[in-house]
Design an enzyme around this catalytic site. Structure first.
Site, mmCIF file in Angstrom:
data_model
loop_
_atom_site.group_PDB
_atom_site.id
_atom_site.type_symbol
_atom_site.label_atom_id
_atom_site.label_comp_id
_atom_site.label_asym_id
_atom_site.label_seq_id
_atom_site.Cartn_x
_atom_site.Cartn_y
_atom_site.Cartn_z
ATOM 1 C CG HIS A 348 -0.531 0.387 2.564
ATOM 2 N ND1 HIS A 348 -0.766 1.346 3.105
ATOM 3 C CD2 HIS A 348 0.187 -0.532 3.448
ATOM 4 C CE1 HIS A 348 -0.207 1.376 4.305
ATOM 5 N NE2 HIS A 348 0.377 -0.017 4.385
ATOM 6 C CG ASP A 358 2.873 1.125 8.157
ATOM 7 O OD1 ASP A 358 2.460 0.635 7.151
ATOM 8 O OD2 ASP A 358 2.190 0.931 9.071
ATOM 9 C CD GLU A 395 -2.628 -1.514 5.456
ATOM 10 O OE1 GLU A 395 -2.527 -2.636 5.983
ATOM 11 O OE2 GLU A 395 -2.452 -0.355 6.068
ATOM 12 C CD GLU A 396 -1.517 2.379 7.690
ATOM 13 O OE1 GLU A 396 -2.016 2.009 8.725
ATOM 14 O OE2 GLU A 396 -0.298 2.272 7.543
ATOM 15 C CG ASP A 424 1.750 -2.753 5.368
ATOM 16 O OD1 ASP A 424 2.445 -1.684 5.525
ATOM 17 O OD2 ASP A 424 0.570 -3.176 5.694
ATOM 18 C CG HIS A 508 0.210 3.540 12.498
ATOM 19 N ND1 HIS A 508 -0.952 3.018 12.612
ATOM 20 C CD2 HIS A 508 1.033 3.084 11.532
ATOM 21 C CE1 HIS A 508 -0.982 2.055 11.786
ATOM 22 N NE2 HIS A 508 -0.042 2.231 10.909
#
Ligand SMILES: *[C@@H]1O[C@H](CO)[C@@H](O)[C@H](O)[C@H]1NC(C)=O
Ligand SMILES: *[C@@H]1O[C@H](CO)[C@@H](O)[C@H](O)[C@H]1NC(C)=O
Ligand SMILES: *[C@@H]1O[C@H](CO)[C@@H](O)[C@H](O)[C@H]1NC(C)=O
Ligand SMILES: *[C@@H]1O[C@H](CO)[C@@H](O)[C@H](O)[C@H]1NC(C)=O
Length: 707
Positions: A348, A358, A395-396, A424, A508
Site C-alpha cells: 500500500h 509503513d 490500507e490504513e 507492507d 504510525h
C-alpha cells in the site's frame, strides 16, 4: 568456478545492454541476473523512498494522489502497462478534539494540546501542519466525562484482573496502553465492559526508551519522543465499511451509518490516541489500588494505580465522514505463454503521516522490483505468466483499496490468480520475517537461500532466519494486519508477506520519516535491497516455472499441528475429532500423489514435451495446484462473519491481529467455554465438521478426481 563463469557471462551481457533487442536466455539465467549486483540498487530505492515521503499523505489527500502519480509514472517507464483504479470510499477525519483532565483539588483542570512536536532542525518542519491531527479513524463521535480506570493493554484478561481487584469500568473512561492487541479491539473491549470512552497511549517503557534496553528518543535515538502519538484505525472489518462484500464504485449501494454500527465492526464509544507524556500525566491522577508488577511502567516513572479516579477526564471527539476518491495503481507485464494466469505483488501507499517505514519502504522496494524486471525485459525476458504489481490506497483505514479491488474482480481473480505476494512495511530494523499459506513454505526457504544476509555477508538470509535459536520460522496469515486479507481470507489465494524487522517505536507517528529509516531502520538501505530481491525472485519463479512450485505436504503437516493443539484444547469434552483427522490424512495422500505425478512428467520431459497433449497436462496439473487453496473457502463463510470465507485462516472474533487457525472452531470453543451447555458444545462439533469438509474438497481438487 561456475560462479565466476556466470559472473563473466553476466558482465558480458551487461556490457551489451545498449542493444535494443537481445535474444532470449534460459530462464534461470534471468533469475540470477535479477539478483546480480549490477541490477540491484540501494541508491534508487533510497531515492524512491525520499520522494514518496516528502509530505504526509493520508488516504484521500492531494499529497497521496501525487504519490500515486509518481508510482504510476515509475511503473510506466519500467514497461508495465499501468493504470489507476479508483474507488469512492467512506473515510473519516478529525473535525474537533478536546481532552481535559480534572485532577482532584486543589489542582486546576488541564487541557491537553494533543500535538506531536517538531524537533530543532526537523527537515520536515515546513510540512508539519499537513500532518493530520491525532485521531482514531472511524471512532465514534461524542463527548464524555468520567473517572479514569487504568486497564493495562485493554485485553479481556486485563479486565478479569480488574474484576479480581474489585474494579469496575462501568461509566468510566479507560486509559489503555498500546502494544498487545489491535487498537480497535482495545476500544471494543472497553465498550463491552461498560466504559464510556477510551484513551490509548504509548507507554514510555514499551516505545519511549524507558525499558530495559532503552536509550534516547528520536532524532538522537530510535525511540518515540514523549509527544509522539500512534494514530490508527479502530475499524475491525476489511474494506469500506459502507460496502461490505461489494466494490465502492461511484454511485454504488451503501449502508447507512446506523447499518454500519449494527454490523459490529466499529466501536460505539469515543476514543483518542494520546502520547506517552499525556498518558503519564493522567496516570499521576489515578488513585486506588496499586496495579500489578507487570502492569507498571518505567522505573523512573510514577507508580501506576488502577482507579477509578479520582482524576476525571472530559473527552470529546467529533469526526468528519467523507466519501473520498482512493486510487490503486496497477501495473501489468503480460505473460508470453499463460497470459490468463496472474502472479500478483502488492503494497500500500497511503500513510498516517510520512509513512517512511509503513508503508513506503515497501513501495520503494516494489518500484525497485519493477525496475529490475524492466532491465530483464530489455535483455529479452518474457514471463510465462502475467505479473501484476499493485499499489493500494487506504490500507490504513481498513485494507480498503485492496479489498475493494478483490471484491470487484472476485471471479476473475478466483479463477486466474496463482499467488499474491504482499509487502507492507518492507524494513523497520534487522531480522527477516515472513508469513505464508503453507504450500509456499519451500519457495520462501529456497528464495532466502539465494539472497545474501544484508547484515552479514558470510551467510544467506535463510541461514540467519532459521539459524538463530529463537527463530520463529514461517508465520501464517490468519490475522487481518495487511492487504493479503482479502486475497487469502475472502477468496483463497496462496499468499505470502515478508519484511525486515518487526515492530518499531515510532510506528504510525509523525516521526516515521525518511530520517528515521536512514539513521535507524536501514542505514545504507541494504535491507531494502534484500527484501526486493526475495520478493522479486519468488515472483519470477512463480511466473516462469512450468510447474507451479507449490507443495501441499507442508499444508497437511501444518493442519496436523493445528489438530494436535485442538485436541489439547478440547480434552475432556465430548467432541469427535476423527472427521478432521481423516480429512488431513487424505490431504497428505493427495499432496503426495500430485507431487509424484509432476515428478514423473519431469523425468520424461525430454522427448514428450513436443506434444501439445503435454502442454494441456501441465496446465491441468497447475490448475489443481492453484485451485486447491480455493477449496478451503466456504460459500457461507464464518458464522456471523460471512465475508471471511476461509475456514483455516481468518482473524478470530476478538483479536484482529490474532492468528489462531480454524477461527470458526476457535470462536465456537470460546463461546462454549463461557456458556458450557450441550448446545454450545454441539456447535463446536459442527464447526469441526465444516473444516473437515473443506479440507476434503482440497484433496479432491489436488487429485483432480470426481467421486
Ligand atoms: C459496575 O458498576 C455499575 C454501576 O456502579 C453496576 O451497575 C454494575 O453492576 C457493576 N458491574 C459489576 C460487574 O460489578
Ligand atoms: C467536563 O464535563 C462535565 C460534564 O459535561 C462538565 O460539567 C464540566 O464542566 C466539564 N469540565 C471541564 C473542565 O471542561
Ligand atoms: C555471520 O555469519 C557467520 C556464518 O554464519 C557467523 O559465523 C557469524 O557469527 C555471523 N556474524 C555475526 C556478527 O552475526
Ligand atoms: C549504498 O551502499 C553503499 C555501499 O555500502 C553506501 O556507501 C551508500 O551510502 C549506500 N547508499 C545509500 C543511499 O545509503
Amino acid at each position: 568456478m561456475i560462479k565466476t563463469a556466470i559472473a563473466t557471462f553476466l558482465a558480458i551481457l551487461t556490457s551489451f545492454s545498449f542493444l535494443p533487442f537481445s535474444p532470449p536466455l534460459p530462464k534461470p539465467t534471468y533469475h540470477s541476473l535479477f539478483l546480480s549486483a549490477s541490477l540491484s540498487q540501494n541508491s534508487s530505492i533510497a531515492h524512491h523512498l525520499f520522494t514518496l515521503t516528502r509530505r504526509p499523505h493520508i488516504a484521500g489527500s492531494d499529497a497521496n494522489s501525487d504519490a500515486a502519480a509518481y508510482v504510476l509514472s515509475t511503473l510506466t517507464s519500467s514497461n508495465f502497462h499501468s493504470h489507476l483504479v479508483s474507488y469512492r470510499a467512506a473515510l473519516t477525519y478529525p473535525a474537533s478534539r478536546t481532552l481535559t483532565l480534572i485532577p482532584p483539588p486543589p489542582d486546576p483542570p488541564f487541557t491537553f494540546e494533543l500535538r506531536q512536536e517538531i524537533y530543532a532542525g526537523d527537515p520536515y518542519a515546513d510540512v508539519a501542519d499537513e500532518v493530520v491531527p491525532t485521531f482514531h479513524a472511524y471512532a465514534k463521535s461524542g463527548s464524555v466525562s468520567g473517572p479514569v480506570v487504568y486497564v493495562n493493554y485493554g485485553r479481556e484478561d486485563d479486565y478479569r484482573t480488574l474484576d479480581e481487584m474489585g474494579v469496575n469500568v462501568s461509566s468510566a473512561v479507560v486509559l489503555a496502553k498500546y502494544g498487545q492487541i489491535y487498537r480497535g479491539d482495545i476500544v471494543k473491549n472497553a465498550e463491552r465492559e461498560g466504559a464510556i470512552g477510551a484513551l490509548v497511549y504509548t507507554d514510555r517503557k514499551d516505545y519511549g526508551g524507558g525499558g530495559e534496553d532503552g536509550g534516547e528518543w528520536f532524532p538522537d535515538g530510535k525511540w518515540m519522543p514523549p509527544s509522539g502519538v500512534q494514530l490508527g484505525s479502530v475499524y475491525s472489518g476489511s474494506g469500506d465499511p459502507t460496502t461490505p462484500g461489494w466494490p465502492s464504485t461511484e454511485g454504488c449501494e451503501r449502508l447507512s451509518n446506523e447499518e454500519v454500527e449494527k454490523d459490529g465492526h466499529v466501536p460505539l464509544i469515543p476514543s483518542l490516541p494520546i502520547s506517552a507524556a499525556d498518558g503519564e500525566r493522567i496516570l499521576r491522577t489515578i488513585g486506588g489500588k496499586v496495579a500489578k508488577e507487570d502492569w507498571q511502567g518505567s522505573k523512573d516513572g510514577p507508580v501506576y494505580r488502577v482507579g477509578p479516579g479520582p482524576g476525571i477526564v472530559n473527552l470529546s471527539y467529533f469526526g468528519r465522514q467523507a466519501i473520498e476518491t482512493i486510487q490503486n495503481v496497477i501495473g501489468v507485464i503480460e505473460g508470453a505463454e499463460e497470459t490468463d494466469r496472474f502472479v500478483i505483488l502488492g503494497n500500500h501507499r497511503d500513510a498516517w503521516t510520512f509513512g517512511a517505514v509503513d508503508p513506503n519502504s515497501g513501495t520503494a522496494a516494489l518500484l525497485e522490483v519493477a525496475q529490475r524486471f524492466s532491465k530483464l525485459q530489455k535483455r529479452g525476458w518474457k514471463p510465462r505468466r502475467t505479473i501484476i504489481l499493485c499499489n493500494w490506497d487506504a490500507e490504513e483505514y481498513g485494507l480498503i483499496g485492496s479489498t475493494e479491488w478483490v471484491e470487484e474482480n472476485r471471479e476473475m481473480l478466483a479463477s486466474r490468480a496463482v499467488a499474491y505476494l504482499n509487502v507492507d512495511s518492507a524494513v523497520c530494523g534487522p531480522g527477516f520475517h515472513a508469513s505464508a499459506t503453507p504450500q509456499l513454505d519451500e519457495l520462501l526457504k529456497q528464495a532466502t537461500q539465494q539472497v545474501q544476509d544484508p547484515d552479514n555477508s558470510s551467510q544467506t538470509i535463510y541461514e540467519s532466519w532459521f539459524g538463530s535459536s529463537n527463530s520463529e520460522g514461517i508465520g501464517r496469515l490468519g490475522g487481518g494486519g495487511s492487504d493479503f486479507a482479502a486475497f487469502v481470507q475472502h477468496i483463497g489465494i496462496p499468499s505470502a508477506i515478508m519484511s525486515y524487522g518487526k515492530g518499531y517505536p515510532v510506528y504510525h507517528s509523525m516521526y516515521d520519516d525518511y530520517i528515521w529509516i536512514q539513521k535507524f531502520g536501514d542505514p545504507g538501505f541494504h535491507r531494502h535491497v534484500a527484501v526486493a530481491s526475495v520478493w522479486g525472485l519468488i515472483a519470477l519463479w512463480l511466473a516462469d516455472a512450468k510447474f507451479l512450485p507449490f507443495n501441499y505436504l507442508s499444508y497437511a503437516e501444518e493442519l496436523q499441528k493445528y489438530a494436535n493443539d485442538l485436541k489439547l484444547e478440547i480434552s475432556g469434552k465430548d467432541i469427535n475429532l476423527t472427521p478432521l483427522l481423516k480429512s488431513i490424512e487424505e490431504l497428505e495422500k493427495a499432496a503426495t500423489q500430485i507431487n509424484n505425478q509432476i515428478k514423473a512428467i519431469k523425468e520424461n520431459e525430454g522427448w514428450q514435451s513436443i506434444w501439445q497433449k503435454d502442454h494441456l497436462k501441465v496446465r491441468e496439473l497447475n490448475d489443481r495446484l492453484m485451485m486447491a487453496e480455493r477449496a478451503f473457502t466456504d460459500r457461507d463463510g464464518l458464522s456471523g462473519r460471512s465475508w471471511y470465507k476461509h475456514l483455516v485462516y481468518a482473524p478470530p472474533k476478538h483479536n484482529k491481529y490474532g492468528s489462531k487457525p480454524f477461527p470458526g472452531i476457535e470462536d465456537a470453543i470460546i463461546k462454549a467455554k463461557s456458556l458450557n451447555n450441550r448446545e454450545s458444545w454441539q456447535s463446536v462439533q459442527h464447526e469441526i465438521w465444516r473444516v473437515a469438509r473443506v479440507i476434503r474438497q482440497a484433496s479432491l481438487v489436488l487429485t483432480g478426481g470426481l467421486t
